[in-house]
Write an enzyme that holds these catalytic residues in place. Structure first.
Site, mmCIF file in Angstrom:
data_model
loop_
_atom_site.group_PDB
_atom_site.id
_atom_site.type_symbol
_atom_site.label_atom_id
_atom_site.label_comp_id
_atom_site.label_asym_id
_atom_site.label_seq_id
_atom_site.Cartn_x
_atom_site.Cartn_y
_atom_site.Cartn_z
ATOM 1 N N GLU A 222 0.866 -1.184 0.000
ATOM 2 C CA GLU A 222 0.000 0.000 0.000
ATOM 3 C C GLU A 222 0.898 1.228 0.000
ATOM 4 O O GLU A 222 1.593 1.490 0.971
ATOM 5 C CB GLU A 222 -0.907 0.032 1.240
ATOM 6 C CG GLU A 222 -1.692 1.329 1.363
ATOM 7 C CD GLU A 222 -2.402 1.495 2.692
ATOM 8 O OE1 GLU A 222 -2.737 2.640 3.051
ATOM 9 O OE2 GLU A 222 -2.622 0.476 3.390
ATOM 10 N N ARG B 54 0.203 10.387 0.193
ATOM 11 C CA ARG B 54 0.527 11.534 1.045
ATOM 12 C C ARG B 54 1.646 12.396 0.483
ATOM 13 O O ARG B 54 1.891 13.497 0.982
ATOM 14 C CB ARG B 54 0.937 11.050 2.441
ATOM 15 C CG ARG B 54 -0.142 10.297 3.188
ATOM 16 C CD ARG B 54 0.352 9.890 4.573
ATOM 17 N NE ARG B 54 -0.610 9.058 5.273
ATOM 18 C CZ ARG B 54 -0.432 8.610 6.504
ATOM 19 N NH1 ARG B 54 0.684 8.889 7.155
ATOM 20 N NH2 ARG B 54 -1.361 7.852 7.079
ATOM 21 N N THR C 30 -4.637 6.309 1.556
ATOM 22 C CA THR C 30 -4.924 7.720 1.810
ATOM 23 C C THR C 30 -5.513 8.383 0.567
ATOM 24 O O THR C 30 -5.120 9.475 0.167
ATOM 25 C CB THR C 30 -3.658 8.475 2.282
ATOM 26 O OG1 THR C 30 -2.880 7.648 3.145
ATOM 27 C CG2 THR C 30 -4.036 9.731 3.062
ATOM 28 N N LYS D 279 -11.545 -0.652 6.800
ATOM 29 C CA LYS D 279 -10.292 -0.337 7.484
ATOM 30 C C LYS D 279 -10.630 0.302 8.837
ATOM 31 O O LYS D 279 -11.353 1.299 8.885
ATOM 32 C CB LYS D 279 -9.477 0.621 6.610
ATOM 33 C CG LYS D 279 -8.215 1.170 7.252
ATOM 34 C CD LYS D 279 -7.495 2.057 6.241
ATOM 35 C CE LYS D 279 -6.289 2.752 6.840
ATOM 36 N NZ LYS D 279 -5.554 3.536 5.838
#
Length: 211
Positions: A38, A42, A66, A126
């Site tokens: 993953e 960011r 994200t 999640k």
């Protein structure tokens, strides 16, 4: 894709500042026996890093984390990621990934958010930020009412080698996300052998739960 994710108990959560680190990092994970990653959105380097891993290592399950804006969501689909994740639950993002037949795992930390996810046909969520949101005990109680409906969780945030199996031992947990497997400092210092060793250690630890 969900079935493939469920076969992998540990997902490394990666922050890449330099896209040139993408390939050697992915190779370090693969050497340790981990074929899932993953890469969080960011940093400015994330789109290129995702594209480079996709091209160099098509055998990896490539996730983008994200994903919090429509532009990021579009980038993920254009890149051809295997799955996406987010810290929260945005119905527009969920719908966009569903329209593009790509697995999306949004973040939740309340019963209302879980039920919102269920209403959108989601059964993999999640739990974030896991440690700050009450940890194992919180997830055990939060997930219990929804377990009969097939809801499963990927707790992320505050996990490490010492507590990962406490989460994996919960019936509602299918996988965990961990940033300790390859830290920003380790990546910046190109400690690929250290990362490979950490991956092997984590996978061996996870195997204890199913032993």
């Amino acid at each position: 894709m969900l079935n493939e994710i469920l076969k992998r108990p540990v997902i490394p959560v990666i922050v890449i500042d330099d896209a040139n680190d993408a390939e050697p990092l992915a190779e370090a994970l693969l050497k340790g026996g981990m074929d899932v990653i993953e890469v969080t959105c960011r940093t400015a380097a994330a789109p290129e890093a995702l594209a480079r891993i996709k091209k160099a290592f098509p055998e990896m399950l490539l996730g983008a984390g994200t994903v919090v804006t429509s532009d990021q969501a579009k980038m993920c689909i254009d890149t051809g990621v295997s799955f996406g994740l987010a810290p929260g639950l945005n119905p527009d993002t969920v719908e966009f990934f569903q329209e593009n037949n790509t697995l999306f795992i949004p973040g939740v930390m309340t019963p209302s958010e879980i039920e919102a996810g269920l209403a959108m046909g989601l059964n993999m969520l999640k739990f974030f930020p896991a440690g700050a949101a009450g940890g194992v005990n919180m997830l055990k109680n939060l997930g219990a009412p929804y377990a009969p409906l097939g809801v499963r969780f990927c707790p992320t945030g505050g996990l490490n080698l010492d507590n990962m199996n406490d989460y994996l031992a919960l019936p509602v947990v299918s996988a965990i996300g961990g940033s300790w497997l390859a830290t920003k400092q380790q990546i910046a210092e190109k400690q690929w052998n250290v990362i490979t060793a950490q991956v092997k250690e984590a996978l061996a630890k996870a195997a204890e739960v199913s032993a």
